[in-house]
Design a protein around this motif. Structure first.
Motif, mmCIF file in Angstrom:
data_model
loop_
_atom_site.group_PDB
_atom_site.id
_atom_site.type_symbol
_atom_site.label_atom_id
_atom_site.label_comp_id
_atom_site.label_asym_id
_atom_site.label_seq_id
_atom_site.Cartn_x
_atom_site.Cartn_y
_atom_site.Cartn_z
ATOM 1 N N ASP A 259 22.596 91.239 12.578
ATOM 2 C CA ASP A 259 23.436 90.567 13.572
ATOM 3 C C ASP A 259 24.502 91.551 14.023
ATOM 4 N N ASP A 260 24.151 92.319 15.001
ATOM 5 C CA ASP A 260 25.032 93.373 15.480
ATOM 6 C C ASP A 260 26.196 92.770 16.255
ATOM 7 N N ASP A 261 27.419 93.186 15.937
ATOM 8 C CA ASP A 261 28.604 92.605 16.586
ATOM 9 C C ASP A 261 28.627 92.882 18.076
ATOM 10 N N ASP A 262 28.063 94.029 18.497
ATOM 11 C CA ASP A 262 28.107 94.375 19.909
ATOM 12 C C ASP A 262 26.970 93.744 20.686
ATOM 13 N N ASN A 263 25.779 93.846 20.157
ATOM 14 C CA ASN A 263 24.610 93.396 20.920
ATOM 15 C C ASN A 263 24.107 92.020 20.512
ATOM 16 N N GLN A 264 24.550 91.509 19.364
ATOM 17 C CA GLN A 264 24.128 90.187 18.909
ATOM 18 C C GLN A 264 22.606 90.077 18.884
ATOM 19 N N LEU A 265 21.928 91.029 18.268
ATOM 20 C CA LEU A 265 20.469 91.027 18.231
ATOM 21 C C LEU A 265 19.976 90.055 17.175
ATOM 22 N N LYS A 266 19.013 89.261 17.553
ATOM 23 C CA LYS A 266 18.407 88.323 16.614
ATOM 24 C C LYS A 266 16.921 88.236 16.901
ATOM 25 N N THR A 267 16.146 87.945 15.884
ATOM 26 C CA THR A 267 14.712 87.795 16.073
ATOM 27 C C THR A 267 14.429 86.620 17.000
ATOM 28 N N LYS A 268 13.537 86.816 17.964
ATOM 29 C CA LYS A 268 13.156 85.769 18.899
ATOM 30 C C LYS A 268 11.653 85.549 18.810
ATOM 31 N N PRO A 269 11.183 84.325 19.056
ATOM 32 C CA PRO A 269 9.738 84.089 19.012
ATOM 33 C C PRO A 269 9.020 84.915 20.063
ATOM 34 N N ALA A 270 7.728 85.148 19.802
ATOM 35 C CA ALA A 270 6.957 86.039 20.674
ATOM 36 C C ALA A 270 6.836 85.510 22.092
ATOM 37 N N ASN A 271 6.882 84.181 22.270
ATOM 38 C CA ASN A 271 6.714 83.619 23.611
ATOM 39 C C ASN A 271 8.048 83.355 24.295
ATOM 40 N N GLN A 272 9.120 83.957 23.794
ATOM 41 C CA GLN A 272 10.445 83.777 24.387
ATOM 42 C C GLN A 272 10.537 84.507 25.725
ATOM 43 N N TRP A 273 11.007 83.815 26.757
ATOM 44 C CA TRP A 273 11.213 84.430 28.060
ATOM 45 C C TRP A 273 12.485 85.282 28.029
ATOM 46 N N TRP A 274 12.421 86.439 28.693
ATOM 47 C CA TRP A 274 13.559 87.349 28.766
ATOM 48 C C TRP A 274 13.814 87.732 30.213
ATOM 49 N N LEU A 275 15.088 87.747 30.589
ATOM 50 C CA LEU A 275 15.495 88.248 31.894
ATOM 51 C C LEU A 275 16.222 89.572 31.652
ATOM 52 N N LEU A 276 15.606 90.661 32.092
ATOM 53 C CA LEU A 276 16.179 91.985 31.890
ATOM 54 C C LEU A 276 16.767 92.484 33.198
ATOM 55 N N MET A 277 18.011 92.950 33.132
ATOM 56 C CA MET A 277 18.707 93.459 34.307
ATOM 57 C C MET A 277 18.781 94.987 34.184
ATOM 58 N N PHE A 278 17.928 95.687 34.935
ATOM 59 C CA PHE A 278 17.841 97.146 34.879
ATOM 60 C C PHE A 278 18.826 97.769 35.867
ATOM 61 N N CYS A 279 19.571 98.726 35.388
ATOM 62 C CA CYS A 279 20.542 99.419 36.242
ATOM 63 C C CYS A 279 20.331 100.930 36.079
ATOM 64 N N VAL A 280 19.728 101.532 37.102
ATOM 65 C CA VAL A 280 19.460 102.973 37.059
ATOM 66 C C VAL A 280 20.726 103.749 37.388
ATOM 67 N N ASN A 281 21.445 103.236 38.347
ATOM 68 C CA ASN A 281 22.704 103.880 38.744
ATOM 69 C C ASN A 281 23.730 102.779 38.935
#
Length: 822
Positions: A259-281
């Protein structure tokens, strides 16, 4: 109809708690004849909610106002009628009395009540600034507790006065704020001229006051949209997950266990939907300003993460096959990373709500149920208690609006891990499925549970609201009834296993909606005593008329088909107390026959306390639960009886008894009592406080006492040095705690009879005696045996004190008492 009135004119021009306006205050006195129907006066139905009533009144105010009808000599009188109707119908308590008893129910209020109306300009420009804004929820005292105080949701509320120029100046920015934060938080408004009690309770002292809930923090920043948006987002601070080269593998393999204080990473089920916001610049990320709002909107629906594809983390973008700034929706980020839905790219300028809608549009549709499938669901819920419950939306195919589609999809995602199914029925295609549940408006949400039972939802079509309602409904024991079920289960003694507690309600009625959660709570703790049911009188109006239901909510306990009406406060405990009292009554409901036999011709040394009441009388209704509580407090007195007389049902009895106002409280002493004479057969209660404790104190003035009054120092010394154990109450006549403790000490005295003797000392008359006894607070209890120094006994109730005394009196403690005294 005759009216008397006084006209007062006042003008003020400042934006503090005293509202600035030109107004007319009228003292209205209405004769008993020639009553008009208030609903007809305003042109609304009995099912109109507060917003409908306000709109109808405003429409009439603009056309009927005396300022616009100066040539009509009756304009003022007619406008008073409209104002009177509006003031009554907008107030939930007055409306309930009016619905049930007509203007007779308003008698307690009508004498000297001041009604006010303003100039025509006020109604045209200032009457409810936000009444027509869909994104802004206009709150009132009737729904504030349910919607805000007891709600888990975030609110930003504008307390305003229509007379305040600063409030009008803020209005355009407040509307923009509501649109921008729609689906992020709830934006509310309270008209403090209409809801001055609510504003006072919330500590509002100036206008406009902007308060952020649940913290109740006051916003003191700039009154412009962007500043207010930034304030809200800073308060919420949604946790945004960041995917970088250090944690990429963890997301890919789903082995995250930290449980990372910055990223709050936690295990998610395999069928969990994710919205990723990519920023190249960073400079090209047009959507950066909306990320926080998107994360809040999609909380518990879709996981939101940001990916910064700069030179250090270029491999992350390579991993997902994305090399430009964009927003992408993945159904499974541990699977094929090149299979995603593009929501927006760097060339697009998108708002948070557009992203929110685009994401929900890609989520799977909820299951559409046919009539046959719904019947199967209903059958399984009735035969297999382990069957998962359902949330079903009943709607029309051509009215399946975009907002409803988004919210039902959002709902499906919210309850996906709750063992709840979500479905939809199109009533124009499957009419039989909808008629089975008496669906009369669209959309309607129903929660179907094992039993089978169901309950309809009556709030806003918002996923979080519906999800919370479903959890509350599924944990309760509340059944929705219809005419067939009512006749079969409630009115049929053969099939009724327990009495039925039935709430007749209307969804538009604010008190009904506030009462419903309390009934659900009561159903969880008292379902072993009674069954709990509800009847929607907007759907089953014929049935409600048949059973003479005139106002909402009307709550009846059917015990062997006899209906007992609930009049207490709308709380779980009062509901449960009413159920216990009805099933095992403490108060005797007297008839002319039983009154004559038990009260007029009573035998022996019995006392009677009698409440003469009228069902329509507001103070009588408020007294009823206190009268029941009094009866329970006096149950330890075998010669004291508590009764009541319904003066509407037994008018002649009350007339013969000389009762002319309600409630009238009398004590009828025994014929051998010093308080009884042929010319004075009863004593009337004239106190201002009608609570159970005050009435109990008054009643004990007439009940023979077993406590000895100690009238001298010599008497005191003689008693405490005798072989008898004495329990002494040191009191002062001016001490209110002493006054309320006195009846409790009488109970203690009677329960300890034969074990100790009891006495009392007036410390105002015998100050030195009390000082020598070490008494410096009142009331003080001390236990004495053969010593001038007693043992202090703590406690203020018989339940606390008696076990302590009995413990000291046990053989094992006799020596301890003496040692303590020494």
């Amino acid at each position: 109809m005759r009216h008397n009135f006084i006209v007062l004119v006042s003008v003020s021009v400042f934006c503090l708690l005293l509202t600035a306006s030109l107004l007319v205050v009228v003292v209205v006195s209405t004769s008993d004849g020639d009553h008009e129907n208030y609903y007809e006066l305003l042109g609304v139905g009995k099912d109109a909610d507060n917003r409908d009533i306000r709109k109808a009144f405003k429409r009439l105010a603009l056309s009927k106002h005396p300022d616009k009808n100066k040539s009509d000599p009756k304009a003022h009188e007619n406008f008073l009628k409209i104002t009177r109707a509006y003031e009554v119908l907008k107030d939930e308590e007055m409306r309930k009395k009016y619905d049930q008893f007509g203007e007779d129910g308003l008698k307690d209020d009508s004498s000297g009540h001041r009604y006010q109306y303003h100039s025509w300009k006020y109604y045209n420009e200032d009457f409810g600034i936000y009444d027509n804004d869909e994104e802004i929820i206009t709150l009132s005292k009737s729904d504030f507790e349910t919607s805000v105080t007891n709600s888990p949701y975030v609110w930003f509320i504008n307390y305003y006065s229509p007379q305040c120029s600063h409030c009008h100046h803020l209005a355009p920015d407040w509307r923009k704020l509501a649109k921008e934060l729609d689906s992020v938080i709830r934006i509310g408004a309270v008209n403090c001229e209409e809801e001055w009690i609510l504003c006072r309770q919330q500590g509002i002292r100036s206008y406009p006051s902007l308060i952020f809930y649940p913290e109740s923090d006051s916003y003191e920043g700039k009154r412009e949209t962007q500043s207010m948006v930034e304030y809200v987002l800073n308060k919420l601070q949604p946790r945004m997950t960041t995917i970088d080269r250090f944690n990429l593998n963890a997301f890919y393999t789903h082995t995250v266990d930290e449980d990372d204080d910055d990223n709050q990473l936690k295990t998610k089920p395999a069928n969990q939907w994710w919205l990723l916001m990519f920023c190249v610049n960073n400079k090209d990320c047009a959507f950066q300003d909306t990320q926080q709002m998107v994360a809040i909107m999609l909380e518990n629906v879709v996981e939101v993460a940001q990916v910064f594809c700069d030179s250090d983390d270029k491999q992350v973008c390579d991993h997902y096959g994305i090399h430009e700034s964009k927003i992408a929706l993945f159904q499974d980020i541990s699977g094929d990373h090149h299979n995603y839905f593009e929501i927006a790219n760097s060339d697009q300028s998108v708002e948070a709500k557009q992203i929110f809608k685009a994401v929900l549009a890609k989520l799977p549709n909820v299951k559409k149920l046919s009539t046959k499938e719904l019947r199967t669901v209903w059958h399984n819920l009735g035969t297999d208690l382990s069957t998962d419950p359902w949330i079903v939306e009943f709607t029309l195919s051509d009215e399946d609006k975009e907002v409803n589609q988004y919210e039902t999809k959002r709902l499906a995602a919210l309850v996906g891990d709750e063992s709840l199914n979500v479905g939809k029925v199109f009533c124009d295609r499957e009419p039989q499925a909808c008629s089975q549940f008496f669906i009369s408006k669209y959309p309607t949400i129903a929660v179907l549970n094992a039993g089978p039972t169901y309950e309809l939802y009556h709030g806003r079509i918002l996923a979080f609201d519906i999800a919370n309602f479903a959890k509350e409904s599924l944990s309760s024991r509340l059944q929705t009834l219809d005419p067939i079920l009512f006749e079969d289960k409630v009115q049929n003694p053969v099939s009724t296993d327990k009495p039925w507690f039935v709430d007749f309600f209307a969804p538009w009625c604010p008190p009904c909606m506030r009462l419903m959660p309390e009934i659900r709570k009561a159903s969880r703790s008292a379902n072993h005593l009674v069954n709990f049911g509800t009847i929607d009188c907007t759907i089953h109006s014929t049935m409600c008329r048949q059973y003479n239901i005139k106002s909402y909510p009307t709550v009846l306990l059917y015990n062997s088909s006899i209906a007992h009406q609930f009049h207490g406060s709308h709380s779980e405990q009062d509901l449960i107390d009413f159920i216990h009292e009805t099933l095992v009554p403490s108060v005797v409901h007297l008839t002319p026959e039983s009154f004559k036999e038990s009260v007029d011709n009573k035998k022996g040394n019995s006392f009677w306390l009698v409440d003469f009441f009228a069902p329509w009388c507001g103070p009588c209704q408020r007294l009823a639960p206190q009268w029941t509580k009094l009866a329970k407090l006096l149950k330890e007195e075998p010669n004291v009886n508590v009764g009541s007389v319904d003066c509407q049902a037994y008018a002649q009895l009350c007339s013969d008894a000389g009762v002319s106002s309600y409630p009238t409280i009398r004590l009828y002493p025994s014929k051998d009592s010093k308080y009884y004479s042929k010319t004075q057969k009863f004593n009337k209660y004239n106190g201002n406080n009608r609570d159970a404790e005050s009435l109990r104190v008054w009643a004990y003035n007439f009940i023979p006492s077993t406590v000895k009054e100690i009238t001298s120092e010599d008497m005191f010394k003689k008693l405490i040095k005798s072989d008898t154990v004495w329990l002494i109450d040191f009191y002062a006549p001016w001490c209110s705690h002493c006054t309320y403790f006195a009846p409790e000490f009488e109970v203690i005295s009677k329960k300890l009879k034969g074990k100790v003797k009891t006495g009392k000392v007036d410390c105002q008359s015998f100050r030195q005696l009390c000082r020598d006894a070490g008494v410096n607070a009142y009331p003080t209890l001390k236990l004495y045996k053969k010593s001038a120094k007693g043992v202090a006994i703590d406690g203020q109730s018989a339940k606390e004190i008696i076990p302590i005394v009995e413990d000291f009196l046990s053989d094992d403690n006799q020596d301890n008492i003496i040692r303590d005294e020494l």
